[in-house]
Design a protein around this motif. Sequence first.
Motif, PDB file in Angstrom:
ATOM      1  N   LYS A   1      86.140 -59.381 -40.286  1.00  0.00           N
ATOM      2  CA  LYS A   1      86.277 -59.457 -38.827  1.00  0.00           C
ATOM      3  C   LYS A   1      86.171 -58.052 -38.246  1.00  0.00           C
ATOM      4  O   LYS A   1      86.721 -57.102 -38.806  1.00  0.00           O
ATOM      5  N   PRO A   2      85.480 -57.920 -37.121  1.00  0.00           N
ATOM      6  CA  PRO A   2      85.359 -56.588 -36.525  1.00  0.00           C
ATOM      7  C   PRO A   2      86.691 -56.086 -35.983  1.00  0.00           C
ATOM      8  O   PRO A   2      87.526 -56.867 -35.528  1.00  0.00           O
ATOM      9  N   GLN A   3      86.886 -54.782 -36.065  1.00  0.00           N
ATOM     10  CA  GLN A   3      88.038 -54.127 -35.454  1.00  0.00           C
ATOM     11  C   GLN A   3      87.583 -53.619 -34.091  1.00  0.00           C
ATOM     12  O   GLN A   3      86.478 -53.085 -33.948  1.00  0.00           O
TER      13      GLN A   3
ATOM     14  N   ALA B   1      78.540 -48.926 -35.005  1.00  0.00           N
ATOM     15  CA  ALA B   1      79.358 -49.656 -34.032  1.00  0.00           C
ATOM     16  C   ALA B   1      78.473 -50.407 -33.054  1.00  0.00           C
ATOM     17  O   ALA B   1      77.303 -50.080 -32.864  1.00  0.00           O
TER      18      ALA B   1
ATOM     19  N   ALA C   1      83.283 -52.126 -31.268  1.00  0.00           N
ATOM     20  CA  ALA C   1      83.489 -53.011 -32.414  1.00  0.00           C
ATOM     21  C   ALA C   1      82.905 -52.351 -33.655  1.00  0.00           C
ATOM     22  O   ALA C   1      81.736 -51.969 -33.655  1.00  0.00           O
ATOM     23  N   THR C   2      83.730 -52.207 -34.677  1.00  0.00           N
ATOM     24  CA  THR C   2      83.262 -51.664 -35.951  1.00  0.00           C
ATOM     25  C   THR C   2      83.632 -52.634 -37.065  1.00  0.00           C
ATOM     26  O   THR C   2      84.641 -53.328 -36.998  1.00  0.00           O
ATOM     27  N   MET C   3      82.792 -52.652 -38.083  1.00  0.00           N
ATOM     28  CA  MET C   3      83.019 -53.552 -39.224  1.00  0.00           C
ATOM     29  C   MET C   3      83.619 -52.810 -40.405  1.00  0.00           C
ATOM     30  O   MET C   3      84.000 -53.418 -41.382  1.00  0.00           O
TER      31      MET C   3
ATOM     32  N   GLY D   1      77.115 -52.356 -39.287  1.00  0.00           N
ATOM     33  CA  GLY D   1      77.634 -52.496 -37.936  1.00  0.00           C
ATOM     34  C   GLY D   1      77.176 -53.719 -37.190  1.00  0.00           C
ATOM     35  O   GLY D   1      77.606 -53.942 -36.060  1.00  0.00           O
TER      36      GLY D   1
ATOM     37  N   LEU E   1      76.948 -57.397 -35.807  1.00  0.00           N
ATOM     38  CA  LEU E   1      77.880 -58.490 -35.584  1.00  0.00           C
ATOM     39  C   LEU E   1      77.121 -59.807 -35.654  1.00  0.00           C
ATOM     40  O   LEU E   1      75.955 -59.873 -35.298  1.00  0.00           O
TER      41      LEU E   1
ATOM     42  N   GLN F   1      80.700 -63.525 -33.644  1.00  0.00           N
ATOM     43  CA  GLN F   1      81.538 -62.362 -33.353  1.00  0.00           C
ATOM     44  C   GLN F   1      81.188 -61.769 -31.989  1.00  0.00           C
ATOM     45  O   GLN F   1      82.081 -61.403 -31.212  1.00  0.00           O
TER      46      GLN F   1
END
Length: 189
Positions: free
Chosen positions: A70-72, A142, A158-160, A166, A168, A172
Amino acid sequence: MKKIIALIICLALMAGAALAEGEQKESLGTLNVNNAFDIRCRMPEGYKLSILSSDGTSVLALVSSEEAGKPQLSLSIAFNDMFTAEDGTALRLNDVSDEGIEFIKNSFQDQMAEGVTFEDGETALGTRLLIVKGAVDENTHAVIFYSVYQSYEIELVATMGMDDDGDLTEEQTQMIIDFLTGLDFVPAA
């Protein structure tokens, strides 16, 4: 009489639904430049909110998940008088001129390491989004969702994770757009 009772019941149900919806949103803090707003958001499933700073002019928060894959998300909201019209009207990204959009794009190209690409998007409410993809540094890619609302710049990064490309998934990306759509600027009392 039956119509009045039916109307009262309808209003009570609507008020209950509004209260239930309001309870699901978390406060990010109050911003009070060029009008005061309580910023509220609804957390995506499996995510938690950590407010790093909130000083009345800006908010910086992490929206994170402990689940792998899940992306942060890092969210910043900050007032920028560049997005206020001469008459004091608060602007959205939709109101920014083509020259202004180019200026914003150039600032991202100056900040990011390499391979910056841009896409247009919008929230479900029609607020324009600039979606920026590229490398933040040599190890981190990102996807940045950028917008302007009520003269506040909204930037969600959003970063993975390290050494990830990167990208999504569509799901997501939609989750992030839904999060931004649900971001409320509630006039503070």
